[in-house]
Design a protein around this motif. Structure first.
Motif, PDB file in Angstrom:
ATOM      1  N   TYR A  30       0.838  -1.201   0.000  1.00 16.99           N
ATOM      2  CA  TYR A  30       0.000   0.000   0.000  1.00 16.99           C
ATOM      3  C   TYR A  30       0.871   1.249   0.000  1.00 16.99           C
ATOM      4  O   TYR A  30       1.993   1.255   0.498  1.00 16.99           O
ATOM      5  CB  TYR A  30      -0.947   0.018   1.199  1.00 16.99           C
ATOM      6  CG  TYR A  30      -0.300  -0.038   2.566  1.00 16.99           C
ATOM      7  CD1 TYR A  30      -0.181   1.107   3.354  1.00 16.99           C
ATOM      8  CD2 TYR A  30       0.177  -1.242   3.084  1.00 16.99           C
ATOM      9  CE1 TYR A  30       0.397   1.055   4.611  1.00 16.99           C
ATOM     10  CE2 TYR A  30       0.744  -1.304   4.342  1.00 16.99           C
ATOM     11  CZ  TYR A  30       0.854  -0.148   5.102  1.00 16.99           C
ATOM     12  OH  TYR A  30       1.429  -0.201   6.348  1.00 16.99           O
ATOM     13  N   ALA A  33      -0.070   6.172   4.373  1.00 12.67           N
ATOM     14  CA  ALA A  33       0.049   5.706   5.753  1.00 12.67           C
ATOM     15  C   ALA A  33      -0.933   4.602   6.119  1.00 12.67           C
ATOM     16  O   ALA A  33      -0.656   3.787   6.994  1.00 12.67           O
ATOM     17  CB  ALA A  33      -0.143   6.879   6.713  1.00 12.67           C
ATOM     18  N   VAL A  34      -2.094   4.564   5.455  1.00 18.49           N
ATOM     19  CA  VAL A  34      -3.190   3.710   5.918  1.00 18.49           C
ATOM     20  C   VAL A  34      -3.455   2.585   4.916  1.00 18.49           C
ATOM     21  O   VAL A  34      -3.799   2.841   3.761  1.00 18.49           O
ATOM     22  CB  VAL A  34      -4.469   4.544   6.131  1.00 18.49           C
ATOM     23  CG1 VAL A  34      -5.590   3.662   6.685  1.00 18.49           C
ATOM     24  CG2 VAL A  34      -4.199   5.714   7.079  1.00 18.49           C
ATOM     25  N   ASN A  65      -2.312   7.636  14.598  1.00 18.67           N
ATOM     26  CA  ASN A  65      -1.904   7.959  13.236  1.00 18.67           C
ATOM     27  C   ASN A  65      -1.134   9.279  13.265  1.00 18.67           C
ATOM     28  O   ASN A  65      -1.725  10.348  13.451  1.00 18.67           O
ATOM     29  CB  ASN A  65      -3.125   8.071  12.323  1.00 18.67           C
ATOM     30  CG  ASN A  65      -2.752   8.446  10.898  1.00 18.67           C
ATOM     31  OD1 ASN A  65      -1.581   8.414  10.515  1.00 18.67           O
ATOM     32  ND2 ASN A  65      -3.741   8.800  10.099  1.00 18.67           N
ATOM     33  N   ASP A  71       2.987   5.639   8.374  1.00 15.11           N
ATOM     34  CA  ASP A  71       2.610   4.219   8.462  1.00 15.11           C
ATOM     35  C   ASP A  71       1.894   3.973   9.784  1.00 15.11           C
ATOM     36  O   ASP A  71       2.439   4.246  10.855  1.00 15.11           O
ATOM     37  CB  ASP A  71       3.848   3.336   8.361  1.00 15.11           C
ATOM     38  CG  ASP A  71       3.507   1.853   8.232  1.00 15.11           C
ATOM     39  OD1 ASP A  71       2.321   1.531   8.078  1.00 15.11           O
ATOM     40  OD2 ASP A  71       4.432   1.033   8.282  1.00 15.11           O
ATOM     41  N   VAL A  72       0.666   3.455   9.720  1.00 19.17           N
ATOM     42  CA  VAL A  72      -0.095   3.167  10.945  1.00 19.17           C
ATOM     43  C   VAL A  72      -0.116   1.674  11.268  1.00 19.17           C
ATOM     44  O   VAL A  72      -0.841   1.228  12.154  1.00 19.17           O
ATOM     45  CB  VAL A  72      -1.539   3.701  10.856  1.00 19.17           C
ATOM     46  CG1 VAL A  72      -1.540   5.199  10.651  1.00 19.17           C
ATOM     47  CG2 VAL A  72      -2.316   2.994   9.752  1.00 19.17           C
ATOM     48  N   ILE A  75      -3.576  -0.975  11.928  1.00 19.70           N
ATOM     49  CA  ILE A  75      -4.705  -0.161  12.400  1.00 19.70           C
ATOM     50  C   ILE A  75      -5.270  -0.654  13.728  1.00 19.70           C
ATOM     51  O   ILE A  75      -5.423   0.117  14.681  1.00 19.70           O
ATOM     52  CB  ILE A  75      -5.849  -0.079  11.359  1.00 19.70           C
ATOM     53  CG1 ILE A  75      -5.336   0.503  10.038  1.00 19.70           C
ATOM     54  CG2 ILE A  75      -7.006   0.742  11.908  1.00 19.70           C
ATOM     55  CD1 ILE A  75      -6.386   0.510   8.920  1.00 19.70           C
TER      56      ILE A  75
END
Length: 318
Positions: A30, A33-34, A65, A71-72, A75
């Motif tokens: 991806y 960040a998410v 976040n 980069d989280v 989640i």
């Protein structure tokens, strides 16, 4: 220190002179960040990794976040998500890379870790870190300059809570005069990997940790660090590292650098991992964030052509 020869997670990941492979959640390529973090897809890929001989799945503790960090992680809270994954797998180790011990109360951390270890049948390998996002410390009202002290306190408290019945413990974050922590880990201990330096000396880490989880470096630098680690640990304690990879469709593609890793085909990757094994690295946790291909497809290829050279070890029986 505890011998973890009978601990299923530790036994799956670590043995002297051998190297095994793990995967970091989200098992997904991806940008930004998410991640998409489709849970059904994540679980299907986790089951595939177990089937293909990977030794560990990694869970990250990212409380907030913070856009500047980009980069989280996966989640979800690591303990909640790990509880979901342990019910979908049966052999693969569940590793944290890593829990931020400075921002979690030691009592909560000890209970969560012991619970996962019991519920998973001793599959937890607990990576601990100090945390590296200043805004999280502000949010929790934790002074950044206390990170090293809080890290040492947390590990000492965890060991006592797991090992002792009705302990009396007094630390800056704990005044425990009665009561006990339940459940206890089956071994009255859990393997703990210190992440990076965590504001400690190499000698302190060698004495108090059950292994060291470090970052990727060039081979010469990593070889020198592993030599220092071996000199400081008279009995075997594993050295592990992370590695970002972008697996090319062309199996013969030559390597090119990416952030904290490389893009290459699977043939070079096998050779590179063999070089890491030769310098004494015992485990590599692969992160697919910067890949260009669907992660499930990449894990399938890694499972067919790479993981058989570095399979999960004995101790992973159902």
């Amino acid at each position: 220190m505890t011998s973890f020869a009978s601990h299923r997670g530790h036994a799956a990941m670590f043995r002297q002179d051998l190297l095994t492979l793990g995967l970091f959640f989200p098992i997904e390529a991806y940008s930004g960040a998410v991640p998409e973090m489709d849970v059904a897809t994540q679980l299907a890929t986790a089951r595939l990794a177990e089937e293909k001989g990977f030794s560990a799945l990694y869970f990250r503790d990212v409380p907030l976040n913070v856009p500047s960090f980009g980069d989280v992680g996966h989640i979800y809270d690591p303990w909640v998500f790990m509880g979901l994954v342990l019910g979908q797998t049966s052999r693969i180790a569940l590793a944290t890379g890593s829990i931020v011990s400075t921002l979690r109360h030691p009592l909560h951390l000890a209970k969560a870790a012991a619970s996962i270890d019991r519920l998973s049948g001793q599959r937890l390998v607990l990576g601990l870190a100090t945390g590296d996002r200043p805004s999280e410390f502000s949010a929790f009202r934790v002074p950044v300059d206390e990170k090293g002290e809080r890290f040492r306190e947390a590990l000492a408290v965890l060991r006592r809570l797991w090992a002792e019945d009705d302990p009396t413990i007094a630390t800056p974050r704990l005044d425990m005069r009665e009561g006990d922590l339940l459940p206890k880990p089956l071994l009255r201990d859990i393997p703990v990997m210190v992440t990076g330096n965590s504001r400690q000396s190499l000698q302190w880490i060698a004495e108090h940790a059950d292994g060291w989880l470090f970052y990727p470096q060039n081979l010469a630098q990593q070889a020198g660090l592993v030599r220092q680690w071996r000199a400081a640990t008279p009995t075997f304690k594993p050295f592990a590292q992370s590695l970002y990879i972008d697996l090319a469709e062309d199996a013969n593609e030559a390597p090119s650098p990416i952030f904290l890793g490389l893009r290459t085909g699977h043939r070079f990757l096998v050779g590179y991992l063999e070089q890491l094994r030769a310098i004494g690295v015992n485990h590599v946790g692969l992160n697919l964030k910067y890949g260009r291909r669907p992660a499930h497809e990449v894990v399938q290829e890694l499972g067919e052509f790479v993981a058989p050279h570095f399979p999960a070890l004995a101790g992973t029986g159902s």
